[in-house]
Write an enzyme that holds these catalytic residues in place. Sequence first.
Site, PDB file in Angstrom:
ATOM      1  N   ALA A  23       0.792  -1.230   0.000  1.00 22.96           N
ATOM      2  CA  ALA A  23       0.000   0.000   0.000  1.00 22.96           C
ATOM      3  C   ALA A  23       0.823   1.279   0.000  1.00 22.96           C
ATOM      4  O   ALA A  23       0.303   2.349  -0.324  1.00 22.96           O
ATOM      5  CB  ALA A  23      -0.957  -0.009   1.183  1.00 22.96           C
ATOM      6  N   GLY A  25       3.330   1.817  -1.945  1.00 27.59           N
ATOM      7  CA  GLY A  25       3.974   1.942  -3.245  1.00 27.59           C
ATOM      8  C   GLY A  25       3.478   3.118  -4.070  1.00 27.59           C
ATOM      9  O   GLY A  25       2.492   3.791  -3.734  1.00 27.59           O
ATOM     10  N   TYR A  26       4.145   3.347  -5.176  1.00 28.77           N
ATOM     11  CA  TYR A  26       3.885   4.474  -6.095  1.00 28.77           C
ATOM     12  C   TYR A  26       2.473   4.404  -6.673  1.00 28.77           C
ATOM     13  O   TYR A  26       1.660   5.314  -6.494  1.00 28.77           O
ATOM     14  CB  TYR A  26       4.953   4.423  -7.185  1.00 28.77           C
ATOM     15  CG  TYR A  26       4.907   5.483  -8.255  1.00 28.77           C
ATOM     16  CD1 TYR A  26       4.464   6.783  -8.005  1.00 28.77           C
ATOM     17  CD2 TYR A  26       5.375   5.170  -9.536  1.00 28.77           C
ATOM     18  CE1 TYR A  26       4.472   7.738  -9.014  1.00 28.77           C
ATOM     19  CE2 TYR A  26       5.395   6.116 -10.544  1.00 28.77           C
ATOM     20  CZ  TYR A  26       4.942   7.399 -10.289  1.00 28.77           C
ATOM     21  OH  TYR A  26       4.955   8.328 -11.289  1.00 28.77           O
ATOM     22  N   ARG A  47       4.729  -3.663   5.014  1.00 27.09           N
ATOM     23  CA  ARG A  47       5.732  -4.515   5.667  1.00 27.09           C
ATOM     24  C   ARG A  47       5.666  -4.396   7.182  1.00 27.09           C
ATOM     25  O   ARG A  47       5.788  -5.384   7.898  1.00 27.09           O
ATOM     26  CB  ARG A  47       7.126  -4.133   5.173  1.00 27.09           C
ATOM     27  CG  ARG A  47       7.403  -4.547   3.737  1.00 27.09           C
ATOM     28  CD  ARG A  47       8.806  -4.155   3.329  1.00 27.09           C
ATOM     29  NE  ARG A  47       9.085  -4.492   1.934  1.00 27.09           N
ATOM     30  CZ  ARG A  47      10.193  -4.180   1.299  1.00 27.09           C
ATOM     31  NH1 ARG A  47      11.148  -3.521   1.948  1.00 27.09           N
ATOM     32  NH2 ARG A  47      10.372  -4.508   0.027  1.00 27.09           N
ATOM     33  N   LYS A 178       8.319 -10.421 -13.932  1.00 28.28           N
ATOM     34  CA  LYS A 178       6.918 -10.064 -14.183  1.00 28.28           C
ATOM     35  C   LYS A 178       6.213 -11.148 -14.998  1.00 28.28           C
ATOM     36  O   LYS A 178       5.028 -11.430 -14.782  1.00 28.28           O
ATOM     37  CB  LYS A 178       6.834  -8.719 -14.900  1.00 28.28           C
ATOM     38  CG  LYS A 178       7.433  -7.549 -14.145  1.00 28.28           C
ATOM     39  CD  LYS A 178       6.875  -7.400 -12.736  1.00 28.28           C
ATOM     40  CE  LYS A 178       5.457  -6.887 -12.704  1.00 28.28           C
ATOM     41  NZ  LYS A 178       4.998  -6.575 -11.323  1.00 28.28           N
TER      42      LYS A 178
END
Length: 361
Positions: A23, A25-26, A47, A178
């Site tokens: 949550a 993150g960018y 985390r 990915k």
Amino acid sequence: MREEPDVTGVNVDTTAPVLVTGATGYVAGWLVKGLLDAGVTVHAAVRDSRNTAKIQHLVELAEKAPGEIRFFSADLLKDGSYAEAMDGCRIVFHTASPFTTQVDDPQRELVDPAVQGTRTVLESANATPSVQRVVLTSSCAAIYTDAVDCADAPGGRLTEDVWNSTASLEYQPYSYSKVLAEKAAWDLAGAQDRWRLVVVNPSLVIGPSVNAEPTSESFSIVRQLGDGTLRLGAPRAGLGVVDVRDVARAHIAAAYSPDARGRHILSGHDTDLLALGRTLLPRFGDRFPLPRRALPKPLVWLAAPAAGLTRRFVSRNVGVEWHADNTKSRRELGMVYRPLEESMEEMFEQLVVRGGLSGRG
């Protein structure tokens, strides 16, 4: 200027909480903002939920919005770690995955967190009866490795039917991670029939961050456009870009649009590195050493090792046009992409204001 992820036309269900992994993150920051502004209760998995400095910007977003936020500590590599955070949620947004190209151990730093993290989250979805849909943040990197791959795609444009088959642990390990993570997700989704997997595949994400200390690789790239690294010129390395607020909006549409299914390329503009720098010239060109000309490909090829690039990468990307088809995202998710100049100027301005860049002096 449109500051918010515009969810007009999306019928957002506010009767059940949603889980957002990674949550802080960018992309996740704008996603959380869009959900909170729509009145959704967000379970934010991070985390360490006790690290108040890391989550403060999200707390402040919630204070100004009708939605609520609750924080949970979770570990991508620990089975069952997301069970508490996921309890009662109908929608799971799995955004947590490392985005960096500078690693010492690609298997440990990229592949393991991406693949095992996806399995951890989706296996928790299997064990959580309330979950009806999982939205996975994948990437165009799961579709291609190098710009030259576009030529092999149908009509010379990447589509959702194309899978990356050229990345490896040795070459472009981020892209490789990915591919493996998204394939693992489809395998897990295909083995059950209670919840639906919807995937979004952004190209390079640009635009401002809701976090005062953005760590995305995107900011490192844009910083180099203005810090003098590329003052003599920039390579015309083909790539696609998309505004972070558009990516957040696409996640919300993927979660709540009844017919959303499959993969969705999110890319607003086919461009290259030099063109990105040139968008900044009208507003910032008198203050910063922005690139104005293209570096010849032979020169880039020769200098590649010193610049931390492989010559294979230069051969397959510099001077090669990048093209992707975003028709599905516009048709099925209702995407309307922001102007490139708007995204770049606001991102660059954020770097200037927050001290990440200084002028010519």
